[in-house]
Design a protein around this motif. Structure first.
Motif, PDB file in Angstrom:
ATOM      1  N   ILE A 581       0.828  -1.201   0.000  1.00 43.86           N
ATOM      2  CA  ILE A 581       0.000   0.000   0.000  1.00 43.86           C
ATOM      3  C   ILE A 581       0.867   1.257   0.000  1.00 43.86           C
ATOM      4  CG2 ILE A 581      -0.192   0.106   2.515  1.00 43.86           C
ATOM      5  CD1 ILE A 581      -3.063   0.865   0.111  1.00 43.86           C
ATOM      6  N   PHE A 582       2.085   1.133   0.519  1.00 40.60           N
ATOM      7  CA  PHE A 582       2.976   2.299   0.578  1.00 40.60           C
ATOM      8  C   PHE A 582       3.619   2.549  -0.781  1.00 40.60           C
ATOM      9  CE2 PHE A 582       2.695   0.350   4.746  1.00 40.60           C
ATOM     10  CZ  PHE A 582       2.156   1.401   5.455  1.00 40.60           C
ATOM     11  N   GLY A 583       4.022   1.459  -1.464  1.00 43.32           N
ATOM     12  CA  GLY A 583       4.504   1.627  -2.831  1.00 43.32           C
ATOM     13  C   GLY A 583       3.415   2.163  -3.740  1.00 43.32           C
ATOM     14  N   LEU A 584       2.183   1.694  -3.518  1.00 42.86           N
ATOM     15  CA  LEU A 584       1.048   2.195  -4.289  1.00 42.86           C
ATOM     16  C   LEU A 584       0.890   3.700  -4.104  1.00 42.86           C
ATOM     17  CD1 LEU A 584      -1.620   1.748  -5.937  1.00 42.86           C
ATOM     18  CD2 LEU A 584      -2.743   1.446  -3.711  1.00 42.86           C
ATOM     19  N   THR A 585       1.036   4.174  -2.871  1.00 35.80           N
ATOM     20  CA  THR A 585       0.865   5.598  -2.592  1.00 35.80           C
ATOM     21  C   THR A 585       1.917   6.422  -3.317  1.00 35.80           C
ATOM     22  OG1 THR A 585      -0.036   5.035  -0.424  1.00 35.80           O
ATOM     23  CG2 THR A 585       0.672   7.303  -0.754  1.00 35.80           C
ATOM     24  N   ALA A 589       0.955   9.220  -6.059  1.00 34.89           N
ATOM     25  CA  ALA A 589       1.432  10.601  -5.875  1.00 34.89           C
ATOM     26  C   ALA A 589       2.251  11.049  -7.084  1.00 34.89           C
ATOM     27  CB  ALA A 589       2.264  10.700  -4.599  1.00 34.89           C
ATOM     28  N   ALA A 590       3.098  10.165  -7.620  1.00 37.74           N
ATOM     29  CA  ALA A 590       3.904  10.530  -8.787  1.00 37.74           C
ATOM     30  C   ALA A 590       3.021  10.794 -10.002  1.00 37.74           C
ATOM     31  CB  ALA A 590       4.909   9.417  -9.087  1.00 37.74           C
ATOM     32  N   LEU A 591       1.981   9.964 -10.196  1.00 35.45           N
ATOM     33  CA  LEU A 591       1.076  10.168 -11.327  1.00 35.45           C
ATOM     34  C   LEU A 591       0.284  11.462 -11.176  1.00 35.45           C
ATOM     35  CD1 LEU A 591      -0.224   6.511 -11.788  1.00 35.45           C
ATOM     36  CD2 LEU A 591       1.315   7.761 -13.320  1.00 35.45           C
ATOM     37  N   ALA A 600      -3.922   7.452 -12.481  1.00 37.13           N
ATOM     38  CA  ALA A 600      -3.845   7.098 -11.059  1.00 37.13           C
ATOM     39  C   ALA A 600      -5.095   6.338 -10.629  1.00 37.13           C
ATOM     40  CB  ALA A 600      -3.661   8.356 -10.216  1.00 37.13           C
ATOM     41  N   LEU A 601      -6.279   6.795 -11.080  1.00 42.73           N
ATOM     42  CA  LEU A 601      -7.525   6.115 -10.719  1.00 42.73           C
ATOM     43  C   LEU A 601      -7.579   4.711 -11.327  1.00 42.73           C
ATOM     44  CD1 LEU A 601     -10.020   9.103 -11.062  1.00 42.73           C
ATOM     45  CD2 LEU A 601      -9.302   7.970  -8.948  1.00 42.73           C
ATOM     46  N   ASN A 602      -7.070   4.575 -12.546  1.00 43.66           N
ATOM     47  CA  ASN A 602      -7.033   3.245 -13.171  1.00 43.66           C
ATOM     48  C   ASN A 602      -6.131   2.299 -12.377  1.00 43.66           C
ATOM     49  OD1 ASN A 602      -8.765   3.976 -15.254  1.00 43.66           O
ATOM     50  ND2 ASN A 602      -7.087   4.638 -16.597  1.00 43.66           N
ATOM     51  N   VAL A 603      -5.006   2.808 -11.905  1.00 42.87           N
ATOM     52  CA  VAL A 603      -4.092   1.994 -11.099  1.00 42.87           C
ATOM     53  C   VAL A 603      -4.779   1.565  -9.809  1.00 42.87           C
ATOM     54  CG1 VAL A 603      -1.956   2.054  -9.731  1.00 42.87           C
ATOM     55  CG2 VAL A 603      -1.974   2.966 -12.053  1.00 42.87           C
ATOM     56  N   LEU A 604      -5.514   2.490  -9.185  1.00 38.11           N
ATOM     57  CA  LEU A 604      -6.228   2.156  -7.949  1.00 38.11           C
ATOM     58  C   LEU A 604      -7.283   1.086  -8.187  1.00 38.11           C
ATOM     59  CD1 LEU A 604      -6.597   5.732  -6.406  1.00 38.11           C
ATOM     60  CD2 LEU A 604      -5.364   3.820  -5.380  1.00 38.11           C
ATOM     61  N   ASP A 649      -3.933  11.295  -0.034  1.00 37.06           N
ATOM     62  CA  ASP A 649      -5.348  11.658   0.105  1.00 37.06           C
ATOM     63  C   ASP A 649      -6.209  10.931  -0.925  1.00 37.06           C
ATOM     64  OD1 ASP A 649      -4.849  13.320   2.221  1.00 37.06           O
ATOM     65  OD2 ASP A 649      -4.860  15.180   1.055  1.00 37.06           O
ATOM     66  N   LEU A 650      -5.689  10.801  -2.153  1.00 37.18           N
ATOM     67  CA  LEU A 650      -6.447  10.114  -3.191  1.00 37.18           C
ATOM     68  C   LEU A 650      -6.608   8.630  -2.851  1.00 37.18           C
ATOM     69  CD1 LEU A 650      -7.860  10.236  -5.924  1.00 37.18           C
ATOM     70  CD2 LEU A 650      -5.630   9.893  -7.024  1.00 37.18           C
ATOM     71  N   VAL A 651      -5.532   8.002  -2.343  1.00 41.05           N
ATOM     72  CA  VAL A 651      -5.610   6.593  -1.942  1.00 41.05           C
ATOM     73  C   VAL A 651      -6.621   6.421  -0.818  1.00 41.05           C
ATOM     74  CG1 VAL A 651      -4.333   4.681  -0.877  1.00 41.05           C
ATOM     75  CG2 VAL A 651      -3.263   6.045  -2.679  1.00 41.05           C
ATOM     76  N   GLN A 652      -6.569   7.320   0.158  1.00 44.78           N
ATOM     77  CA  GLN A 652      -7.461   7.206   1.307  1.00 44.78           C
ATOM     78  C   GLN A 652      -8.921   7.394   0.895  1.00 44.78           C
ATOM     79  OE1 GLN A 652      -6.471   9.904   4.515  1.00 44.78           O
ATOM     80  NE2 GLN A 652      -6.991   8.349   6.040  1.00 44.78           N
ATOM     81  N   ARG A 653      -9.186   8.384   0.038  1.00 48.63           N
ATOM     82  CA  ARG A 653     -10.570   8.623  -0.403  1.00 48.63           C
ATOM     83  C   ARG A 653     -11.090   7.444  -1.206  1.00 48.63           C
ATOM     84  NH1 ARG A 653      -8.559  13.625  -2.064  1.00 48.63           N
ATOM     85  NH2 ARG A 653      -9.017  13.112  -4.257  1.00 48.63           N
ATOM     86  N   PHE A 654     -10.223   6.858  -2.024  1.00 49.79           N
ATOM     87  CA  PHE A 654     -10.646   5.740  -2.871  1.00 49.79           C
ATOM     88  C   PHE A 654     -11.070   4.553  -2.018  1.00 49.79           C
ATOM     89  CE2 PHE A 654      -9.948   1.848  -5.231  1.00 49.79           C
ATOM     90  CZ  PHE A 654     -10.534   2.123  -6.457  1.00 49.79           C
TER      91      PHE A 654
END
Length: 659
Positions: A581-585, A589-591, A600-604, A649-654
């Motif tokens: 989950i940390f590598g995902l973040t 963030a980079a995207l 980024a949303l597609n990756v999530l 924030d995007l990861v958390q909201r998703f």
């Protein structure tokens, strides 16, 4: 040559005539090499250590000037002690009479006359007045002072422990007075003298010592003696506890010293045998051997022995031995000038079995970077075999148990962490001064703060407590790279960026051949803002591996992110393990920072479909006053922190269903 390092440093020849030194840094380098394990350090590391605020080119030039000053001292005193090469600087301490070594020898003998002589050698703090030479050197100096003081005091108390009133009266008194000469506020030493005088029936002298204790504590610490000091006079009424003037008492200072070790930590032994290398051998062949030996030394996992200088009962040291579970090995170098090759053989001295052979052509050694890589491969094979063998279950020696705990720590699972902690608790009980125990515990608990925050909140473990444990490991052994590295990470999580930077730089210098150490250091330096240095170290670590472990790309992505190279960060993290989950973040963030929010949303979505059921959504919530995005955001630069938070924030909201 006599070297005075306690108090204001100075040099003298064998007639006690002063020897002039042009600069303090030259003398500091001499003493630093004396305190360095193996008395050898890479030139590059030495330059960085004493000239950390200047460019590499200028630091190298300044180092050359300082070494020339030491060469002039050699001419003055008529002995050679400095060995310099293209890569390393070494010291031969054979002709040097160092006050610290003499002091340790005297305390080791432990008679009254020895402690009295020791008092004349203690002229003040180690390298007094040298604090402002360089920030990097000052960090080392403060730790080293504490280590010297702690070791000396512990050795003195251990000498007193078990001494018998009546047989050792003068020794007890002289030892306690030496302790007070070093530190007048040391209440344990005052208690020792008070107890000693009371046991002898010298009540008035005991009262005078109590007054001295009160005065010293008031002046030095603005404090009063502990109630236990006053109770010594009450205990004196009990002849069984304290003895009397006619009845001998035995000193037992276990309560003062705290838990004591039940023996030293033994390591696997490697005997080094060089054939045809030192007698006219090819320079590159000798360089390769020295690089391999220096690499093995930097791991601090082996007892290295020069086989040519050692004899054992029944023959030379290359004969078979019974070494127990840790193992004993022979590393044999042979130079064949006709074939332009170096043959390296590693064998077990327990069984005589040859574990591996390597043949290295001089064509490879002609290129210095290739020689570094060749040396690394040999060091890595030796380390992997010896330590890998000790990681197997069933071995009980303390170092073997540490190897087992370290292996479990790298598994990154709650079950493995629990098993590792059980081993580390066992080691702490039996060997309280084994420093890596504390680095291991701090590492596990930092991991828990990130991965299992709810459990850590329930246990009341705080980063302040973890930092204290990591710091203890460094104080016990500041020369162990894992201690400095873990301490650096604890400092990062505590928001102490500058202190963390120094700890990471120390860790790098202590082990330049372990890519795991180098990549962890590089990532840590990137987080605290030393981005260019981080990139160089990461490049060096990547160059050591023919096949780079995938986890290294996650470290590299964070380094690129710290450099605001978000495209490279996104590319690197794609090659890292996908389940974190940390590598995902970092990837999200980079995207986001490159304007690719749809990607980024597609990756999530993809991540959620593959790992969604295994995600601990509790992890993303607030724990112990700190929300998730703060716990995982190690970047110290404010703008970088803000950019990383956009991804968090995007990861958390998703995953909380906000998108």
């Amino acid at each position: 040559m006599k070297i005075q390092s306690l108090g204001v440093p100075a040099l003298a020849d064998d007639t006690l005539a002063p020897v002039a030194v042009k600069t303090r840094k030259a003398l500091a380098i001499l003493v630093f090499l004396l305190r360095t394990p193996g008395n050898t350090i890479p030139r590059e590391a030495l330059a960085d250590f004493f000239w950390s605020n200047t460019s590499r080119e200028k630091a190298t030039q300044s180092l050359r000037q300082a070494l020339r000053q030491l060469r002039s001292i050699e001419e003055t005193v008529g002995i050679g002690f400095l060995k310099t090469g293209n890569m390393h600087v070494s010291l031969d301490p054979g002709g040097l009479d160092w006050d610290l070594v003499r002091l340790e020898t005297l305390i080791g003998r432990g008679r009254a006359e020895d402690f009295k002589e020791a008092a004349t050698l203690w002229r003040g703090e180690f390298l007094n007045g040298y604090e402002a030479l360089d920030p990097e050197f000052n960090s080392w100096l403060l730790i080293e002072r504490e280590r010297i003081r702690t070791d000396l005091l512990a050795d003195c108390f251990k000498k007193i422990d078990g001494m018998t009133t009546g047989d050792d009266n003068d020794d007890i008194e002289a030892a306690a007075k030496f302790l007070l000469h070093v530190d007048g506020t040391l209440e344990h030493a005052h208690q020792t003298l008070i107890r000693h005088y009371l046991t002898l029936g010298h009540t008035e002298r005991a009262r005078q010592q109590l007054k001295t204790c009160e005065r010293e504590l008031a002046i030095g610490l603005d404090a009063k003696p502990d109630p236990t000091t006053y109770r010594l006079f009450e205990e004196n009424a009990d002849p069984v506890q304290m003895g009397s003037g006619t009845k001998r008492g035995v000193f037992n200072l276990t309560g003062m010293l705290g838990p004591t070790d039940n023996g030293e930590i033994r390591l696997p032994e490697i005997s080094i045998l060089s054939l045809s290398l030192d007698s006219g051998g090819h320079m590159n062949a000798r360089m390769l051997r020295d690089e391999i030996v220096a690499g093995l030394s930097s791991y601090r996992s082996f007892e290295l022995v020069q086989a040519e200088y050692r004899e054992e009962e029944g023959g030379a040291s290359v004969t078979r031995v019974e070494s127990g579970e840790l193992g004993s090995y022979l590393l044999r170098f042979r130079h064949d000038p006709a074939a332009s090759r170096v043959y390296i053989q590693f064998e077990s001295r327990d069984t005589g079995r040859i574990l591996f052979n390597e043949i290295i052509d001089f064509e490879v050694l002609g290129d210095r970077s290739s020689a570094h890589v060749a040396a690394f491969h040999t060091v890595n094979r030796i380390h992997a075999y010896v330590v890998g063998r000790l990681r197997k279950g069933g071995m009980s020696m303390p170092f073997a148990r540490w190897c087992q705990a370290e292996s479990l720590i790298w598994e990154f699972t709650p079950t493995a962490d629990e098993k590792a902690l059980l081993i580390l608790d066992e080691l702490e009980r039996s060997h309280t001064t084994f420093s890596m125990t504390y680095a291991g515990k701090a590492s596990i608990n930092m991991k828990r703060l990130l991965y299992y925050p709810k459990e850590m909140a329930d246990s009341n473990q705080r980063i302040e407590d973890i930092l204290s444990v990591a710091e203890r490991g460094v104080l016990l052994d500041p020369w162990q790279s894992v201690n400095q590295r873990v301490y650096g990470w604890a400092l990062v999580q505590s928001g102490l960026a500058e202190d963390a930077r120094r700890a990471f730089r120390h860790a790098e210098q202590l082990n330049l051949v372990d890519p795991n150490n180098l990549m962890s250091v590089a990532e840590g330096l990137a987080f605290v803002g030393d981005v260019e240095k981080a990139r160089k170290i990461a490049e060096r670590a990547f160059g050591l591996f023919p096949a780079v472990p995938r986890i290294f790309f996650e470290y590299l992505a964070n380094i690129h992110f710290a450099a605001e190279d978000y495209s490279s960060a996104a590319e690197a993290i794609e090659r890292a393990p996908t389940g974190s989950i940390f590598g995902l973040t970092t990837r999200i963030a980079a995207l986001v920072c490159t304007g690719r929010e749809n990607d980024a949303l597609n990756v999530l979505e993809t991540f959620s479909s593959r790992f969604g059921n295994s995600i601990d959504r509790d992890l993303l919530g607030p724990h112990d006053r700190f929300p998730w995005h703060q716990r995982i955001n190690f970047f110290q630069d404010p703008s970088t922190r803000a950019n990383y938070r956009r991804g968090a924030d995007l990861v958390q909201r998703f995953f909380f269903g906000g998108i």
